[in-house]
Motif scaffolding. Structure first.
Motif, PDB file in Angstrom:
ATOM      1  N   LYS A  14     -12.872   3.557   8.406  1.00  0.00           N
ATOM      2  CA  LYS A  14     -12.026   3.071   9.488  1.00  0.00           C
ATOM      3  C   LYS A  14     -11.985   1.547   9.461  1.00  0.00           C
ATOM      4  O   LYS A  14     -13.025   0.889   9.424  1.00  0.00           O
ATOM      5  N   GLY A  15     -10.788   1.004   9.467  1.00  0.00           N
ATOM      6  CA  GLY A  15     -10.626  -0.442   9.413  1.00  0.00           C
ATOM      7  C   GLY A  15     -10.524  -0.985   8.007  1.00  0.00           C
ATOM      8  O   GLY A  15     -10.222  -2.155   7.808  1.00  0.00           O
ATOM      9  N   ASP A  16     -10.788  -0.138   7.000  1.00  0.00           N
ATOM     10  CA  ASP A  16     -10.642  -0.575   5.608  1.00  0.00           C
ATOM     11  C   ASP A  16      -9.797   0.436   4.841  1.00  0.00           C
ATOM     12  O   ASP A  16     -10.301   1.226   4.053  1.00  0.00           O
ATOM     13  N   PHE A  17      -8.516   0.416   5.114  1.00  0.00           N
ATOM     14  CA  PHE A  17      -7.604   1.315   4.421  1.00  0.00           C
ATOM     15  C   PHE A  17      -7.269   0.800   3.018  1.00  0.00           C
ATOM     16  O   PHE A  17      -6.686   1.515   2.221  1.00  0.00           O
ATOM     17  N   LEU A  18      -7.628  -0.460   2.730  1.00  0.00           N
ATOM     18  CA  LEU A  18      -7.280  -1.036   1.434  1.00  0.00           C
ATOM     19  C   LEU A  18      -8.280  -0.649   0.348  1.00  0.00           C
ATOM     20  O   LEU A  18      -7.892  -0.339  -0.774  1.00  0.00           O
ATOM     21  N   GLY A  19      -9.574  -0.659   0.679  1.00  0.00           N
ATOM     22  CA  GLY A  19     -10.589  -0.425  -0.330  1.00  0.00           C
ATOM     23  C   GLY A  19     -11.180   0.969  -0.331  1.00  0.00           C
ATOM     24  O   GLY A  19     -12.060   1.269  -1.142  1.00  0.00           O
ATOM     25  N   SER A  20     -10.723   1.836   0.558  1.00  0.00           N
ATOM     26  CA  SER A  20     -11.249   3.201   0.612  1.00  0.00           C
ATOM     27  C   SER A  20     -10.084   4.181   0.742  1.00  0.00           C
ATOM     28  O   SER A  20      -8.939   3.791   0.916  1.00  0.00           O
ATOM     29  N   THR A 480      -0.555   0.668  -2.039  1.00  0.00           N
ATOM     30  CA  THR A 480      -1.502   0.705  -0.931  1.00  0.00           C
ATOM     31  C   THR A 480      -0.793   0.616   0.408  1.00  0.00           C
ATOM     32  O   THR A 480      -1.180   1.282   1.377  1.00  0.00           O
ATOM     33  N   VAL A 481       0.251  -0.188   0.480  1.00  0.00           N
ATOM     34  CA  VAL A 481       1.031  -0.279   1.719  1.00  0.00           C
ATOM     35  C   VAL A 481       1.568   1.096   2.095  1.00  0.00           C
ATOM     36  O   VAL A 481       1.452   1.543   3.241  1.00  0.00           O
ATOM     37  N   TYR A 482       2.132   1.792   1.113  1.00  0.00           N
ATOM     38  CA  TYR A 482       2.665   3.135   1.354  1.00  0.00           C
ATOM     39  C   TYR A 482       1.546   4.102   1.758  1.00  0.00           C
ATOM     40  O   TYR A 482       1.684   4.873   2.714  1.00  0.00           O
ATOM     41  N   ARG A 483       0.420   4.043   1.033  1.00  0.00           N
ATOM     42  CA  ARG A 483      -0.702   4.946   1.323  1.00  0.00           C
ATOM     43  C   ARG A 483      -1.247   4.728   2.731  1.00  0.00           C
ATOM     44  O   ARG A 483      -1.505   5.693   3.464  1.00  0.00           O
ATOM     45  N   VAL A 484      -1.420   3.472   3.105  1.00  0.00           N
ATOM     46  CA  VAL A 484      -1.957   3.159   4.430  1.00  0.00           C
ATOM     47  C   VAL A 484      -1.038   3.676   5.527  1.00  0.00           C
ATOM     48  O   VAL A 484      -1.485   4.295   6.499  1.00  0.00           O
ATOM     49  N   LEU A 485       0.254   3.449   5.368  1.00  0.00           N
ATOM     50  CA  LEU A 485       1.214   3.910   6.376  1.00  0.00           C
ATOM     51  C   LEU A 485       1.199   5.430   6.481  1.00  0.00           C
ATOM     52  O   LEU A 485       1.240   5.990   7.581  1.00  0.00           O
ATOM     53  N   LYS A 486       1.115   6.106   5.331  1.00  0.00           N
ATOM     54  CA  LYS A 486       1.125   7.569   5.330  1.00  0.00           C
ATOM     55  C   LYS A 486      -0.144   8.127   5.970  1.00  0.00           C
ATOM     56  O   LYS A 486      -0.076   9.037   6.818  1.00  0.00           O
ATOM     57  N   VAL A 487      -1.304   7.596   5.592  1.00  0.00           N
ATOM     58  CA  VAL A 487      -2.568   8.103   6.135  1.00  0.00           C
ATOM     59  C   VAL A 487      -2.670   7.804   7.629  1.00  0.00           C
ATOM     60  O   VAL A 487      -3.108   8.659   8.417  1.00  0.00           O
ATOM     61  N   LYS A 488      -2.243   6.609   8.044  1.00  0.00           N
ATOM     62  CA  LYS A 488      -2.293   6.274   9.469  1.00  0.00           C
ATOM     63  C   LYS A 488      -1.375   7.187  10.271  1.00  0.00           C
ATOM     64  O   LYS A 488      -1.735   7.639  11.362  1.00  0.00           O
ATOM     65  N   TRP A 489      -0.189   7.477   9.724  1.00  0.00           N
ATOM     66  CA  TRP A 489       0.745   8.366  10.421  1.00  0.00           C
ATOM     67  C   TRP A 489       0.148   9.767  10.549  1.00  0.00           C
ATOM     68  O   TRP A 489       0.203  10.383  11.618  1.00  0.00           O
ATOM     69  N   LEU A 490      -0.440  10.265   9.464  1.00  0.00           N
ATOM     70  CA  LEU A 490      -1.047  11.594   9.498  1.00  0.00           C
ATOM     71  C   LEU A 490      -2.208  11.638  10.492  1.00  0.00           C
ATOM     72  O   LEU A 490      -2.399  12.611  11.213  1.00  0.00           O
ATOM     73  N   TYR A 491      -2.989  10.560  10.546  1.00  0.00           N
ATOM     74  CA  TYR A 491      -4.134  10.511  11.443  1.00  0.00           C
ATOM     75  C   TYR A 491      -3.684  10.461  12.906  1.00  0.00           C
ATOM     76  O   TYR A 491      -4.229  11.178  13.761  1.00  0.00           O
ATOM     77  N   LEU A 492      -2.667   9.642  13.186  1.00  0.00           N
ATOM     78  CA  LEU A 492      -2.151   9.556  14.555  1.00  0.00           C
ATOM     79  C   LEU A 492      -1.514  10.875  14.975  1.00  0.00           C
ATOM     80  O   LEU A 492      -1.644  11.307  16.121  1.00  0.00           O
ATOM     81  N   PHE A 493      -0.838  11.530  14.034  1.00  0.00           N
ATOM     82  CA  PHE A 493      -0.235  12.836  14.311  1.00  0.00           C
ATOM     83  C   PHE A 493      -1.312  13.851  14.674  1.00  0.00           C
ATOM     84  O   PHE A 493      -1.162  14.646  15.593  1.00  0.00           O
ATOM     85  N   ARG A 494      -2.448  13.790  13.943  1.00  0.00           N
ATOM     86  CA  ARG A 494      -3.560  14.705  14.234  1.00  0.00           C
ATOM     87  C   ARG A 494      -4.117  14.445  15.638  1.00  0.00           C
ATOM     88  O   ARG A 494      -4.423  15.380  16.386  1.00  0.00           O
ATOM     89  N   LEU A 495      -4.258  13.161  16.002  1.00  0.00           N
ATOM     90  CA  LEU A 495      -4.807  12.828  17.311  1.00  0.00           C
ATOM     91  C   LEU A 495      -3.909  13.331  18.441  1.00  0.00           C
ATOM     92  O   LEU A 495      -4.383  13.789  19.480  1.00  0.00           O
ATOM     93  N   ARG A 496      -2.596  13.272  18.231  1.00  0.00           N
ATOM     94  CA  ARG A 496      -1.649  13.691  19.263  1.00  0.00           C
ATOM     95  C   ARG A 496      -1.585  15.199  19.406  1.00  0.00           C
ATOM     96  O   ARG A 496      -1.187  15.721  20.448  1.00  0.00           O
ATOM     97  N   HIS A 497      -1.965  15.912  18.363  1.00  0.00           N
ATOM     98  CA  HIS A 497      -1.868  17.373  18.405  1.00  0.00           C
ATOM     99  C   HIS A 497      -3.245  18.022  18.328  1.00  0.00           C
ATOM    100  O   HIS A 497      -3.357  19.165  17.930  1.00  0.00           O
TER     101      HIS A 497
END
Length: 497
Positions: A14-20, A480-497
């Motif tokens: 969490k907080g390091d979407f670039l290196g992990s 990485t920009v694409y990956r971060v946006l995709k993972v964050k979207w999936l994570y936020l979607f999970r939190l909402r549902h």
């Protein structure tokens, strides 16, 4: 024997979407699966990440992608004779322990942990064996996995104690663990079968749209054309796990594998994941010439790194002609004095010249750096900043800056303290007392590079948003920009549902 091989989940700090959160495909595990199948074992694979990579959860301070522990157990064949769990990465260490715990509750037969000795993001089992054995592992296999694991399985099947004589094995005896040091390495890699990718959910990896190396095709596969590294960098696990022994597949065998996957799956993009693929310049040239002779229309990328001194202008131009489109290399620092402390030889001037050559023949390049190595000074960091600007001017397309962490098996292990769990040993080690200072320096270095790129190569920088939109990634930074946006979207979607 009926075997089940398990690849753990991939985690993002969490907080390091670039290196992990980078989806390394488990090429060493796939190679082991192929070898065991060739030896007439029945092999099944549970890829805890690959079977459901868009399913996310929060655990142990990480975002975990893939199957839950219950889903792993539901897929686990109850009639298996042994289970082999892959120690894929340092960040997944707690996940690895939890997988072992859950399996152990319902599986009384041998449980083996297999080391990943060919990735800088992995770790030494010898330095962590107590936790693994106490959690429920019966055996740990280190170094080259294929022959060692087969010998261990034969001993298990025969109900004898032959495993005590196998080097590179850790086992239990009378409530204590016995460590047999690694003494031998698989020198002839050509005799090994191609990785058993048919046992893995390749389509799920391809659907992600991102990988470790910059992805510019719909399909890709990793290649491991050699093993080990001949150098002794103090921050890296490779010297400890490979003892300075470099061994390689022949050029013909490498290109045979490339051609095989092209025929089998229609793959035209390959990411070379070797620790150091270009040590033998003659072999590098032979691979290129073999690709050209066979007229293979492929793209290949040195995604994990290469030693810049092992290539020259002639070799780079030949690599480009044969389809190479990306080379990662590692200066680590702009300071010659710090390089001595690291135990790493590096020719700064040569790298500047060859970076310009790469750019002139269509090869994108990445330069990697390490901050926070013991003994680093403010002056060293300033020298790194100055060198990064020179690289940007020479045409390097991107940089990656990691903060030094004492990974078990590296020369830094035990020299940097303050962490409470092994899985905290990421390349954004927030537990370090000087982390805020190092993080500030890291951002400064990235800013200096981007500003220099804007000054010297503005068009290259301005093309990057289009590459991101079209998902035609030429650099890891774009992807990485694409990956971060995709993972964050999936994570936020999970939190909402």
């Amino acid at each position: 024997m009926k075997l089940v091989l398990i690849n753990p989940n991939i985690v993002t700090q969490k907080g390091d979407f670039l290196g992990s959160g980078i989806p390394y495909m488990p090429v060493s595990l796939a190679s082991l699966a192929a070898y065991l199948r060739e030896k007439r074992h029945s092999v099944a694979v549970i890829d805890a990440f690959g079977e459901c990579p868009t399913k996310l959860r929060a655990e142990e301070g990480f975002i975990v992608q893939g199957l839950t522990y219950q889903e792993i157990l539901e897929r686990f064949p109850q009639d298996a004779d042994a289970a082999i769990v892959y120690a894929s990465s340092i960040m997944s260490f707690e996940i690895l322990l939890n997988i072992i715990r859950h399996i152990r509750k319902q599986f009384a037969k041998p449980l083996i942990v297999a080391e990943n000795s060919q990735s800088v993001t992995a770790f030494s089992l010898q330095n962590c064996y107590r936790q693994l054995m106490d959690t429920g592992a019966d055996f740990l296999v280190m170094g080259d996995l294929e022959l060692r694991t087969e010998l261990l399985l034969k001993s298990i099947q025969n109900h004898d104690l032959g495993y005590k004589k196998i080097d590179g094995i850790i086992y239990k005896e009378r409530h204590k663990s016995i460590v047999n040091q690694v003494r031998n390495f698989q020198k002839n890699l050509d005799i090994l079968p191609f990785p058993a990718w048919d046992l893995f959910p390749l389509k799920n990896y391809w659907k992600l749209g991102y990988s470790h190396g910059p992805l510019s095709s719909k399909k890709y596969l990793p290649l491991l054309t050699s093993r080990g590294c001949a150098f002794s960098c103090g921050f890296c696990i490779a010297p400890g796990l490979n003892k300075g022994v470099w061994r390689a597949k022949s050029a013909k065998r490498v290109v045979d594998e490339i051609e095989h996957w092209g025929t089998e799956y229609g793959v035209e993009e390959f990411h070379v994941e070797d620790l150091n693929p270009t040590i033998d310049k003659r072999r590098t040239k032979d691979i290129c010439n073999e690709i050209l002779v066979r007229k293979l229309e492929i793209i290949w990328k040195l995604a994990a790194g290469s030693k810049i001194e092992t290539v020259d202008e002639e070799t780079i131009r030949l690599m480009a002609k044969a389809g190479c489109r990306y080379i990662s290399f590692s200066p680590e620092t702009g300071s010659k004095e710090l390089l001595k402390k690291m135990g790493k030889p590096f020719n700064h001037n040569l790298a500047l010249r060859l970076a310009a050559v790469m750019g002139s023949c269509g090869i994108k390049s990445q330069a990697c750096f390490v901050l926070g190595f013991p003994g680093e000074t403010k002056q060293d960091i300033e020298l790194t900043k100055s060198y990064i600007k020179k690289l940007a001017k020479a045409g390097v397309d991107e940089i990656a800056v990691f903060i030094c962490t004492p990974i078990p098996g590296s020369g830094c292990f035990g020299k940097i303290t303050g962490y409470s769990k092994i899985s905290e040993l990421t390349f954004s080690p927030r537990w370090r007392k000087d982390y805020s200072t190092l993080e500030s320096a890291r951002r400064n270095l990235y800013a200096a590079f981007l500003l220099a790129k804007l000054v010297y190569h503005p068009l290259n920088l301005l093309k990057q948003p289009l590459n991101i939109i079209t998902r035609n990634f030429q650099t890891k930074m774009e992807m990485t920009v694409y990956r971060v946006l995709k993972v964050k979207w999936l994570y936020l979607f999970r939190l909402r549902h």
